[in-house]
Design a protein around this motif. Structure first.
Motif, PDB file in Angstrom:
ATOM      1  N   GLU A 117      -3.707  -3.706   4.397  1.00 40.68           N
ATOM      2  CA  GLU A 117      -2.356  -3.659   4.938  1.00 40.68           C
ATOM      3  C   GLU A 117      -1.744  -2.306   4.648  1.00 40.68           C
ATOM      4  O   GLU A 117      -1.912  -1.753   3.570  1.00 40.68           O
ATOM      5  CB  GLU A 117      -1.521  -4.762   4.290  1.00 40.68           C
ATOM      6  CG  GLU A 117      -0.204  -5.029   5.005  1.00 40.68           C
ATOM      7  CD  GLU A 117       0.508  -6.227   4.408  1.00 40.68           C
ATOM      8  OE1 GLU A 117       1.738  -6.203   4.361  1.00 40.68           O
ATOM      9  OE2 GLU A 117      -0.179  -7.166   3.997  1.00 40.68           O
ATOM     10  N   VAL A 126      10.292 -16.022  -4.691  1.00 46.69           N
ATOM     11  CA  VAL A 126       9.934 -14.632  -4.975  1.00 46.69           C
ATOM     12  C   VAL A 126      10.836 -14.093  -6.075  1.00 46.69           C
ATOM     13  O   VAL A 126      12.059 -14.068  -5.927  1.00 46.69           O
ATOM     14  CB  VAL A 126      10.073 -13.734  -3.724  1.00 46.69           C
ATOM     15  CG1 VAL A 126       9.686 -12.293  -4.068  1.00 46.69           C
ATOM     16  CG2 VAL A 126       9.206 -14.258  -2.590  1.00 46.69           C
ATOM     17  N   GLN A 153       7.769 -10.020  -8.811  1.00 45.57           N
ATOM     18  CA  GLN A 153       6.823 -10.200  -7.704  1.00 45.57           C
ATOM     19  C   GLN A 153       7.150  -9.282  -6.533  1.00 45.57           C
ATOM     20  O   GLN A 153       6.262  -8.685  -5.922  1.00 45.57           O
ATOM     21  CB  GLN A 153       6.833 -11.661  -7.254  1.00 45.57           C
ATOM     22  CG  GLN A 153       6.217 -12.614  -8.251  1.00 45.57           C
ATOM     23  CD  GLN A 153       6.439 -14.073  -7.876  1.00 45.57           C
ATOM     24  OE1 GLN A 153       7.411 -14.408  -7.173  1.00 45.57           O
ATOM     25  NE2 GLN A 153       5.554 -14.949  -8.343  1.00 45.57           N
ATOM     26  N   SER A 154       8.439  -9.153  -6.228  1.00 42.75           N
ATOM     27  CA  SER A 154       8.857  -8.264  -5.153  1.00 42.75           C
ATOM     28  C   SER A 154       8.479  -6.818  -5.466  1.00 42.75           C
ATOM     29  O   SER A 154       7.981  -6.088  -4.606  1.00 42.75           O
ATOM     30  CB  SER A 154      10.370  -8.375  -4.938  1.00 42.75           C
ATOM     31  OG  SER A 154      10.831  -7.404  -4.026  1.00 42.75           O
ATOM     32  N   ARG A 185       4.602  -6.303  -5.267  1.00 44.23           N
ATOM     33  CA  ARG A 185       4.120  -6.271  -3.882  1.00 44.23           C
ATOM     34  C   ARG A 185       4.427  -4.928  -3.228  1.00 44.23           C
ATOM     35  O   ARG A 185       3.621  -4.381  -2.478  1.00 44.23           O
ATOM     36  CB  ARG A 185       4.755  -7.412  -3.089  1.00 44.23           C
ATOM     37  CG  ARG A 185       4.243  -8.787  -3.478  1.00 44.23           C
ATOM     38  CD  ARG A 185       4.985  -9.880  -2.724  1.00 44.23           C
ATOM     39  NE  ARG A 185       4.593 -11.212  -3.189  1.00 44.23           N
ATOM     40  CZ  ARG A 185       5.140 -12.340  -2.749  1.00 44.23           C
ATOM     41  NH1 ARG A 185       6.106 -12.303  -1.825  1.00 44.23           N
ATOM     42  NH2 ARG A 185       4.720 -13.510  -3.227  1.00 44.23           N
ATOM     43  N   THR A 186       5.606  -4.411  -3.502  1.00 45.28           N
ATOM     44  CA  THR A 186       5.965  -3.106  -2.942  1.00 45.28           C
ATOM     45  C   THR A 186       5.078  -2.011  -3.519  1.00 45.28           C
ATOM     46  O   THR A 186       4.628  -1.107  -2.797  1.00 45.28           O
ATOM     47  CB  THR A 186       7.443  -2.795  -3.230  1.00 45.28           C
ATOM     48  OG1 THR A 186       8.247  -3.841  -2.703  1.00 45.28           O
ATOM     49  CG2 THR A 186       7.850  -1.484  -2.580  1.00 45.28           C
ATOM     50  N   GLN A 216       2.059  -2.358  -4.583  1.00 44.12           N
ATOM     51  CA  GLN A 216       0.743  -2.511  -3.973  1.00 44.12           C
ATOM     52  C   GLN A 216       0.705  -1.881  -2.584  1.00 44.12           C
ATOM     53  O   GLN A 216      -0.264  -1.223  -2.212  1.00 44.12           O
ATOM     54  CB  GLN A 216       0.390  -4.002  -3.877  1.00 44.12           C
ATOM     55  CG  GLN A 216       0.055  -4.634  -5.212  1.00 44.12           C
ATOM     56  CD  GLN A 216      -0.123  -6.139  -5.104  1.00 44.12           C
ATOM     57  OE1 GLN A 216       0.549  -6.791  -4.295  1.00 44.12           O
ATOM     58  NE2 GLN A 216      -1.006  -6.685  -5.923  1.00 44.12           N
ATOM     59  N   GLY A 217       1.788  -2.093  -1.812  1.00 41.58           N
ATOM     60  CA  GLY A 217       1.854  -1.457  -0.496  1.00 41.58           C
ATOM     61  C   GLY A 217       1.876   0.049  -0.596  1.00 41.58           C
ATOM     62  O   GLY A 217       1.243   0.748   0.202  1.00 41.58           O
ATOM     63  N   PRO A 221      13.812  -8.004  -1.081  1.00 38.15           N
ATOM     64  CA  PRO A 221      12.467  -7.428  -1.051  1.00 38.15           C
ATOM     65  C   PRO A 221      12.294  -6.419   0.085  1.00 38.15           C
ATOM     66  O   PRO A 221      11.654  -5.382  -0.080  1.00 38.15           O
ATOM     67  CB  PRO A 221      11.560  -8.643  -0.863  1.00 38.15           C
ATOM     68  CG  PRO A 221      12.338  -9.775  -1.461  1.00 38.15           C
ATOM     69  CD  PRO A 221      13.783  -9.476  -1.135  1.00 38.15           C
ATOM     70  N   GLN A 231      11.224  -2.382  -0.318  1.00 34.49           N
ATOM     71  CA  GLN A 231      10.104  -1.731   0.352  1.00 34.49           C
ATOM     72  C   GLN A 231      10.561  -0.542   1.187  1.00 34.49           C
ATOM     73  O   GLN A 231       9.961   0.531   1.145  1.00 34.49           O
ATOM     74  CB  GLN A 231       9.359  -2.730   1.241  1.00 34.49           C
ATOM     75  CG  GLN A 231       8.107  -2.133   1.878  1.00 34.49           C
ATOM     76  CD  GLN A 231       7.406  -3.137   2.770  1.00 34.49           C
ATOM     77  OE1 GLN A 231       7.894  -3.466   3.848  1.00 34.49           O
ATOM     78  NE2 GLN A 231       6.271  -3.639   2.308  1.00 34.49           N
TER      79      GLN A 231
END
Length: 667
Positions: A261, A484, A488-489, A492-493, A495-496, A650, A654
């Motif tokens: 992704e 969430v 976690q938010s 995830r950001t 990781q992106g 979230p 991002q």
């Protein structure tokens, strides 16, 4: 930079050289109705030779036998005692990029001092013409006709001396960035492959060169994606439109070869599978095609949601597939190279004219041009007068007439160019993968936009060395959306963001709260180093992903912000690497709560004293939640030319992270 030299040399020098009806047929280009010439009669050009559509084919060797045993007279010379000559040899020297424009250790150059009509002597008005190698053969022929016409300026005869020079070399000289041996002096007339070069060169000395006068375009050619025909057929079978959008193509090219992704690649919900292509783009520091690709991306993303972040993703894609030249792009289509380890097809952004030349030579494995729906950027080959001398300027005007007459337009079309108005050569057809219909031309960007975009490229194309630090205090366990949490938010950001960074980027991961390691408020999870480097049985990228998955909140942990920031800043400064953008990204949902640590004043004083503009470490902070003291974060970050960003959802986290990543270099 033209950079392509996979070209045919079968065609005659002019239409009248082709002879009458009894003259043997000569192959004229990629779509000649007669098909590919017999290789036994016309030997293929040597590797590295430039596109010369005006060379006569060598005669076939006559078989031995009685009918040919007698000696035959030699070939008659052309009128004036001149033997048939080859036009258009070019020597490509090594190039070296430089921030802003380019510094060169060598440049493509060849010179023809064609003198006709008895024009000679020291009193002749001699024009020094520097032309891009791709169009130089046609310019040389026009200059020869110009010389033969016997023009006079102020009672003196006028002549033109043409050299094929890489546009980057002339732009370097004119902008004051350096001097190249082949272009030690400013030419009188400059014909680069694109006006983008004149925009950059004219800005190099604070507008001192703004007196450049462009008379018009000598030829045009659009930048198009080139792909193997098999891939084009596959896309049609998938239901892709004849003219797919740039968004679909860039998403299919992918900007994240190491992740499933990529937030910058768009939705990826088109009919073209994601990560199908391996994008090839010539170096924007050396090539107008590369520059034009950046301008195209900027124009399409201007004003679009997340445009800055998506532009950063495009830069990532270009950076991963950058080639030293257009010729190097075509080398990727060699069957011996094939698809890459990720099983992606090569797709190259090239001038349409270069694709015409490639197909003329490689008729056994032709490529297909794709014409995106939104349009594209054209390389316009502007005829630019640099001479301040009035007589030379007048002579340049006369030369311009020779470059824009019917004979000159015929010459550029035989090289595979379109006319300035977009008319295609007769050789263009669906069978040859080239559409005679001119694609829509995107508006030319103003000089300020060209400079801004190239500055962004210089910044964003640098490798980044980053320390990521995530707050794991107890409050990070609060929910920001159904199911969430803040942690976690944030993860995830992060990781992106990891997917946006190529393997040669250096990254490390810390977490912080209070007393995570004895009295210390922070703890290292992954050391800073290249993402592609192996650490035991896994790469650092894989270690980062594993670390993200294992991060947990420290129950009843507070926020040891100041102590952590100071330790991270000192570490990144101590291990500073000048070839990277050295930065810190800190994620938190609150303000400093460590009563036993330093105060805000002490933290600001420390960073102010330790900040070194010669070894800059950039701090960006991301606040998530309504407890964040943005003023406190911003005071710290702005001492390093960074900033603080605050979000409550979230999606906002991002978006702000991607914005910060795209602006990660301080002015």
């Amino acid at each position: 930079m033209s950079g392509h030299d996979d070209v045919p040399d079968w065609a005659p020098r002019s239409a009248r050289d082709s002879g009458g009806f009894d003259t043997p047929h000569v192959f004229l280009g990629a779509s000649d109705p007669g098909g590919v010439p017999d290789r036994r009669r016309t030997p293929p050009p040597e590797a590295g030779e430039p596109f010369d559509a005006f060379r006569r084919p060598e005669p076939a060797a006559r078989p031995p036998g009685p009918a040919h045993a007698a000696a035959r007279p030699g070939r008659r010379a052309l009128p004036g005692g001149r033997p048939p000559r080859r036009v258009g040899g070019v020597l490509l020297g090594p190039l070296a990029g430089a921030v802003g424009l380019v510094l060169l250790t060598g440049a493509a150059a060849y010179a023809f001092g064609a003198v006709g009509g008895g024009c000679s002597g020291d009193d002749a008005v001699t024009l020094d013409v520097a032309a891009a190698p791709d169009i130089a053969p046609a310019v040389i022929r026009a200059a020869s006709r110009f010389d033969d016409a016997g023009h006079e300026v102020d009672g003196h005869c006028a002549r033109a001396r043409v050299r094929a020079v890489e546009p980057a070399a002339v732009a370097t000289l004119l902008s004051g960035k350096g001097v190249v041996s082949e272009v030690a002096e400013r030419p009188d007339v400059w014909i680069p492959d694109s006006s983008l070069w004149t925009e950059l060169a004219g800005s190099g000395r604070g507008g001192a060169d703004a007196a450049f006068t462009t008379l018009g375009s000598a030829a045009s050619t659009p930048i198009v994606p080139a792909m193997p025909r098999g891939l084009a057929v596959q896309l049609r079978n998938l239901g892709a439109p004849e003219q797919p959008s740039w968004t679909e193509l860039l998403a299919a090219a992918g900007t994240a070869s190491n992740a499933d992704e990529d937030p910058a690649a768009g939705t990826g919900d088109g009919v073209i599978p994601p990560h199908l292509f391996r994008l090839q783009v010539p170096d924007p520091d050396r090539s107008a095609t590369g520059m034009g690709t950046l301008m195209l991306a900027g124009a399409l993303l201007d004003g679009a949601p997340g445009g800055e972040a998506r532009f950063a993703g495009v830069v990532r894609a270009i950076r991963e597939g950058v080639a030293v030249s257009v010729k190097a792009e075509f080398d990727a289509f060699d069957p011996a190279v094939g698809r890459d380890k990720a099983d992606r097809y090569p797709v190259a952004l090239v001038p349409e004219q270069a694709l015409f030349a490639y197909n003329a030579r490689r008729s056994d494995a032709p490529l297909t041009a794709v014409y995106p729906a939104e349009g594209t950027v054209f390389l316009d080959h502007p005829v630019t007068v640099l001479a301040a001398d009035r007589a030379k300027a007048a002579a340049a005007g006369l030369l311009w007439k020779a470059l824009s007459d019917t004979a000159a337009l015929d010459d550029v079309q035989r090289l595979g160019f379109r006319t300035p108005g977009g008319a295609a050569p007769a050789a263009f057809s669906a069978r040859t993968g080239l559409d005679p219909r001119a694609p829509r031309a995107l508006p030319a960007p103003p000089a300020a936009e060209v400079r801004r975009t190239m500055q962004s490229w210089a910044q964003l194309s640098l490798s980044i060395r980053m320390l990521s630090i995530i707050d794991v205090s107890g409050s990070m366990d609060r929910q920001v959306a159904p199911g969430v949490t803040r942690l976690q938010s944030t993860v995830r950001t992060a990781q992106g963001g990891l997917s946006l960074l190529p393997d040669d980027s250096e990254l490390g991961q810390w977490i912080f709260s209070t007393e995570l390691a004895g009295d210390r408020d922070w703890r290292e999870l992954v050391s800073v180093g290249p993402l592609g480097q192996r650490l035991g049985s896994a790469t650092r990228r894989q270690r980062m992903l594993s670390a993200f998955a294992q991060i947990r909140v420290k129950k009843r942990g507070d926020t040891g912000l100041y102590d952590t920031v100071m330790a991270a800043f000192d570490y990144m400064k101590r291990t500073y690497k000048p070839e990277y953008v050295n930065s810190i990204l800190l994620w938190t949902d609150g303000r400093n709560e460590d009563r036993n640590g330093p105060s805000l004043a002490q933290t600001l004083d420390h960073i102010r004293r330790e900040y070194d503009p010669e070894r800059p470490v950039l701090i960006n902070m991301f606040g998530n939640g309504d407890d964040v003291d943005v003023n406190e974060l911003r005071q710290i970050a702005r001492l390093t030319r960074g900033d603080a960003y605050v979000a409550e959802t979230p999606g906002q986290v991002q978006a702000l992270f991607l914005k910060a990543l795209s602006q990660r270099v301080s002015p």
